[in-house]
Design an enzyme around this catalytic site. Structure first.
Site, PDB file in Angstrom:
ATOM      1  N   ASN A   8       0.873  -1.175   0.000  1.00  0.00           N
ATOM      2  CA  ASN A   8       0.000   0.000   0.000  1.00  0.00           C
ATOM      3  C   ASN A   8       0.910   1.224   0.000  1.00  0.00           C
ATOM      4  O   ASN A   8       1.450   1.601   1.032  1.00  0.00           O
ATOM      5  CB  ASN A   8      -0.885  -0.040   1.259  1.00  0.00           C
ATOM      6  N   LYS A  10       0.190   4.186  -0.291  1.00  0.00           N
ATOM      7  CA  LYS A  10      -0.443   5.386   0.285  1.00  0.00           C
ATOM      8  C   LYS A  10      -0.168   6.589  -0.634  1.00  0.00           C
ATOM      9  O   LYS A  10      -0.001   6.389  -1.839  1.00  0.00           O
ATOM     10  CB  LYS A  10       0.039   5.609   1.724  1.00  0.00           C
ATOM     11  N   HIS A  88      -9.680   1.386   4.770  1.00  0.00           N
ATOM     12  CA  HIS A  88      -8.409   1.551   5.487  1.00  0.00           C
ATOM     13  C   HIS A  88      -8.641   2.499   6.666  1.00  0.00           C
ATOM     14  O   HIS A  88      -9.408   3.456   6.568  1.00  0.00           O
ATOM     15  CB  HIS A  88      -7.339   2.097   4.543  1.00  0.00           C
ATOM     16  N   GLU A  90      -7.011   4.849   7.787  1.00  0.00           N
ATOM     17  CA  GLU A  90      -6.761   6.268   7.499  1.00  0.00           C
ATOM     18  C   GLU A  90      -7.975   6.893   6.837  1.00  0.00           C
ATOM     19  O   GLU A  90      -8.307   8.057   7.085  1.00  0.00           O
ATOM     20  CB  GLU A  90      -5.488   6.416   6.640  1.00  0.00           C
ATOM     21  N   GLU A 160      -5.690  -4.724  10.635  1.00  0.00           N
ATOM     22  CA  GLU A 160      -4.671  -3.694  10.846  1.00  0.00           C
ATOM     23  C   GLU A 160      -4.982  -2.927  12.129  1.00  0.00           C
ATOM     24  O   GLU A 160      -5.787  -1.991  12.117  1.00  0.00           O
ATOM     25  CB  GLU A 160      -4.652  -2.719   9.664  1.00  0.00           C
ATOM     26  N   GLY A 166       2.251   2.330  10.804  1.00  0.00           N
ATOM     27  CA  GLY A 166       3.204   3.423  10.630  1.00  0.00           C
ATOM     28  C   GLY A 166       3.954   3.792  11.897  1.00  0.00           C
ATOM     29  O   GLY A 166       4.610   4.824  11.957  1.00  0.00           O
ATOM     30  N   SER A 204       3.142  -2.064  10.488  1.00  0.00           N
ATOM     31  CA  SER A 204       4.584  -2.167  10.735  1.00  0.00           C
ATOM     32  C   SER A 204       5.152  -3.549  10.419  1.00  0.00           C
ATOM     33  O   SER A 204       6.068  -4.018  11.090  1.00  0.00           O
ATOM     34  CB  SER A 204       4.913  -1.752  12.171  1.00  0.00           C
TER      35      SER A 204
HETATM   36  P1  PGA Z   1       2.609   0.291   7.710  1.00  0.00           P
HETATM   37  O1  PGA Z   1       1.152   0.518   7.070  1.00  0.00           O
HETATM   38  O2  PGA Z   1       3.139  -0.988   7.135  1.00  0.00           O
HETATM   39  O3  PGA Z   1       3.406   1.510   7.270  1.00  0.00           O
HETATM   40  O4  PGA Z   1       2.427   0.234   9.181  1.00  0.00           O
HETATM   41  C1  PGA Z   1       0.277  -0.547   6.850  1.00  0.00           C
HETATM   42  C2  PGA Z   1      -1.008  -0.028   6.237  1.00  0.00           C
HETATM   43  O5  PGA Z   1      -1.490   1.014   6.672  1.00  0.00           O
HETATM   44  O6  PGA Z   1      -1.570  -0.656   5.309  1.00  0.00           O
END
Ligand code: PGA
Length: 245
Positions: A8, A10, A88, A90, A160, A166, A204
């Site tokens: 992803n 982003k 997601h 976010e 997640e 992140g 992560s």
């Molecule tokens: P990350 O993000 O691996 O940077 O923690 C995962 C995601 O949000 O899909």
């Protein structure tokens, strides 16, 4: 089930940076690899290493028309997307997307022959309040309500935990084992057998913890944010997924 590893990206990248990143990627046998790129780069990704699938990070719930700024599932399908992330955290937290909207987006994705990657997961406050599975059950239930059992069998679920995204701090093997087991039980309680829906872990996930996390029962792949922007890291994670029994 063949494991699925989805990157992803982003809101990252540029034509030049993507070109560089793509040069370092290649298919790993025994694992399905997907790149979920920002909308404008779907065109650039028409040319990508063989064996890598294309995905998007969001989609409109609407078919077409006067919805300024939206991107339809038909458009994503036309550009060769086979997966679309919906819900997601976010999008839920920063753009106010609710459970019902996430369900409608999943419907739109399936209607165009693509696979929704339905993201679920609790915040730290919800975890501390002992609400992990009630939150996830509610998030999954909203999608199940609109899809029904037959279509729910076609989705991918991504667990997640919001607090692990992140942050550099993934959930522990024990935490992942518990939640993935509970999600599997939830699916089975709703008539979906263990080998029908893949459950990805995200948050992560990196080369250092990939092998341990992929070895957890009911972890059928990963959704990778930060580490998917580093070719070497994404490749190492994909190899770990292929090697895990
Ligand atoms: P990350 O993000 O691996 O940077 O923690 C995962 C995601 O949000 O899909």
């Amino acid at each position: 089930m063949t494991r699925l590893v989805a990157g992803n990206w982003k809101m990252n990248g540029s034509l030049a940076a993507n070109r560089e990143l793509l040069r370092s990627l290649s298919a790993v046998s025994g694992v399905e690899m997907v790149i979920c790129a920002p909308f404008p780069y779907l065109a650039q990704l028409q040319k990508r290493p063989e064996g890598l699938a294309l995905g998007a990070q969001d989609v409109s719930e609407f078919e077409e028309g006067a919805y300024t700024g939206e991107v339809s599932a038909a458009m994503l399908a036309e550009f060769g997307c086979s997966y679309v992330i919906v819900g997601h955290s976010e999008r839920r937290a920063l753009f106010g997307e609710g459970d019902a909207l996430v369900g409608r987006k999943a419907v739109a994705v399936l209607a165009h022959g693509m696979v929704p990657v339905v993201c679920v997961g609790e915040t730290l406050a919800e975890r501390e309040a002992g609400e992990v599975m009630s939150v996830i059950g509610r998030q999954l239930g909203a999608v199940f309500d609109v899809l029904g059992r037959a279509s729910m069998r076609k989705v991918v679920v991504a667990y997640e935990p919001v607090w692990a995204i992140g942050t550099g701090r993934s959930a522990s093997v024990e935490q992942v084992a518990a939640v993935h087991g509970d999600i599997r039980a939830w699916l089975e309680a709703n008539g979906i057998a263990g080998d029908e829906v893949r459950i990805l872990y995200g948050g992560s996930l990196k080369p250092e913890n990939a092998a341990a996390l992929f070895a957890v029962p009911n972890v059928d792949g990963g959704l990778i944010g930060g580490a998917s922007l580093i070719g070497e890291d994404f490749m190492a994670i994909c190899r770990a997924a292929a090697d895990a029994v």
